[in-house]
Design an enzyme around this catalytic site. Structure first.
Site, mmCIF file in Angstrom:
data_model
loop_
_atom_site.group_PDB
_atom_site.id
_atom_site.type_symbol
_atom_site.label_atom_id
_atom_site.label_comp_id
_atom_site.label_asym_id
_atom_site.label_seq_id
_atom_site.Cartn_x
_atom_site.Cartn_y
_atom_site.Cartn_z
ATOM 1 N N LYS A 1 -51.325 -0.503 39.701
ATOM 2 C CA LYS A 1 -51.804 -0.549 41.086
ATOM 3 C C LYS A 1 -52.964 -1.539 41.140
ATOM 4 C CE LYS A 1 -53.497 2.577 44.758
ATOM 5 N NZ LYS A 1 -53.824 3.963 45.122
ATOM 6 N N SER B 1 -51.646 5.852 49.375
ATOM 7 C CA SER B 1 -51.925 4.441 49.302
ATOM 8 C C SER B 1 -51.178 3.720 48.175
ATOM 9 C CB SER B 1 -53.422 4.229 49.096
ATOM 10 O OG SER B 1 -53.832 4.794 47.854
ATOM 11 N N SER C 1 -52.461 10.170 47.307
ATOM 12 C CA SER C 1 -51.867 8.830 47.206
ATOM 13 C C SER C 1 -50.919 8.601 46.045
ATOM 14 C CB SER C 1 -52.960 7.774 47.132
ATOM 15 O OG SER C 1 -53.434 7.531 48.412
#
Ligand code: GLN
Length: 485
Positions: A77, A152, A176
């Site tokens: 990420k 997210s 998330s």
């Protein structure tokens, strides 16, 4: 090759059916050919990946016992600092940030010989539940391109779901990892707060942020988490516990398992199809011997309000460093220092991040601190106590991950509160610091539904085991979006 699990890739690398360079090249090409559709990556690092793969191949040839992930390609990420590789956190503010060091998480994977393919797209500074707040454009859900992948960590989730990468790192401040895992039909685990180092992970709300992993199934998630989780003296909230090999904890029968079903997680906000899939998954667990107990987590309704005071408060202080001087985007030709601050922050941050900074600054300001921040912390304590009480009776808590399957782009754009309610079942685990995961448990209108498992502190091994037992008897985790090429 894209349909191989991490466990299978490890096996084939050992048997020399392909080399790390071959599988790395395969996935790089697959991302280049397919990701225009999903926008799940912000950066690719082909050269670095191939160098790492070459080194992994040398290790695989030379060592008698290379580490499990040696030669396995993964993605990070874009919230984790990667040395010499742009790290944007999904924001214009960090559009050109090249970190001089690696996050501990990244370092742990590198020293295990895993190969970094690139950095995945995400909501700006990890604030969001739909990936619509990324400066680099929204990520699309591979199951239905008109729908959001969740957020997210939507880039990591979509990339795994579209089989562009076998596994990826992610972070979870209020859901998330679990929410996008649920919406994209994959497996994701957020460990206990403090189990994985936050060093080099760009901070959103420090008392809630926790890194974890996304993969197609629990067995792969166990492999990734075993490498990722370590004590780190550079993170003062990192727990001083020995490393664990979660892959060795996956063969326990769950016939003794007591699972708690919280009545508050089956309220009127829950989509009927989602509820049905979750109830069927609970029946599958009971067929494997687990015993269900009706429980109550009475402060559940206060989790979203408490979180939306605490998380913005912490983000407003964490994000104050991005001022165009110490860090981040700097505006052109500032008149004076104040103008520089104002315009750099005004241009660098998107609307949702600004909203949170405003709310958080207000909640922390003198006179309001007691009314909002302190109150929210007191509520947090009550929420934690609900879980402590529940875990006296049960070993695990099971329910839905999200109120409904993936929604369409723009559906909640004008209504931040509707968006915030996406996390109604996930946020409490962050407030309490508990480990939790989401596994696929069915489809509604051809879109995946997630089953959430919440464990007691440091019970990652039992969560992964329960998930693995479920996955040994079901095939939801093997299903992929229809038009996957
Ligand atoms: N959706 C939640 C938020 O916007 C959680 C985000 C996260 O876990 N990083 O704050």
């Amino acid at each position: 090759m894209h349909s191989l699990s991490i466990a299978e890739i490890i096996d084939k690398l050992r048997k020399k059916e392909f080399s790390s360079q071959e599988i790395t090249q395969f996935f790089l090409k697959r991302i280049q050919q397919n990701d225009q559709k999903y926008n799940s990556f912000i950066s690719l690092c082909e050269e670095q990946a191939l160098t790492q793969a070459r080194a992994a191949d040398a290790n695989l040839a030379a060592q008698t016992a290379p580490s499990a992930l040696c030669g396995v390609p993964i993605a990070h990420k874009d919230i984790f600092c990667t040395e010499g590789l742009r790290t944007t956190c999904g924001s214009r503010m960090l559009q050109n940030f090249n970190p001089p060091y690696n996050a501990t998480v990244v370092e742990n994977f590198l020293s295990a010989g895993a190969v970094t393919l690139g950095k995945t797209n995400m909501d700006e500074f990890a604030m969001g539940s739909s990936n619509e707040t990324s400066y680099f454009g929204a990520v699309k859900n591979p199951w239905d391109l008109r729908c959001v992948p969740g957020g997210s960590s939507g880039g990591s989730a979509a990339a795994v779901a579209a089989r562009l990468v076998p596994g990826a790192t992610a972070t979870d401040t209020g859901g998330s990892i679990r929410q996008p895992a649920a919406l994209c039909g994959i497996t994701g685990i957020k460990p206990t707060y403090g189990r994985v180092s936050r060093w080099g992970m760009i901070a959103f709300a420090s008392s809630l942020d926790q890194a974890g992993v996304m993969a197609r199934d629990a067995r792969d998630a166990a492999l990734l988490l075993s490498t990722m989780a370590s004590h780190d003296h550079r993170d003062s909230t990192s727990m001083d516990r020995p490393r664990e090999d979660y892959s060795r904890q996956l063969d326990k029968p769950i016939s003794e398992l007591r699972i708690g079903i919280p009545k508050e997680y089956f309220d009127q906000g829950l989509n009927a199809g989602t509820e049905k899939a979750v109830q069927e998954a609970i029946s599958s667990l009971t067929k494997l011997g687990a015993k269900t107990h009706a429980i109550s987590l009475p402060h559940t309704h206060l989790a979203v309000p408490a979180y939306y005071v605490i998380a913005p408060a912490e983000c407003s202080t964490n994000l104050s460093r991005f001022d165009g001087v110490r860090y981040g985007h700097r505006c052109e030709n500032p008149k004076d220092l104040l103008d520089l601050y104002k315009r750099s922050r005004g241009e660098g941050f998107g609307a949702e991040v600004k909203r949170r900074i405003l709310v958080g600054t207000y909640a922390l300001s003198s006179g309001y601190y007691d009314a909002y921040y302190r109150k929210a912390q007191q509520v947090r304590r009550l929420i934690k106590q609900d879980f402590v009480d529940a875990f006296k009776e049960v070993d695990m808590i099971v329910g839905p991950t999200c109120p409904s399957p993936a929604f369409e782009f723009g559906a909640k754009g004008d209504d931040p509160v509707a968006m915030y309610l996406e996390d109604i079942y996930t946020i409490a685990a962050n407030l309490a610091g508990l480990p939790a995961m989401s596994i696929p448990c069915g489809l509604v209108d051809n879109k995946p539904v997630g089953l959430q498992l919440i464990g007691n502190y440091f019970a990652e091994g039992s969560l992964l085991n329960a998930a693995h037992q479920f996955q040994c008897h079901t095939d939801f985790h093997t299903q992929t979006p229809k038009d996957l090429t």
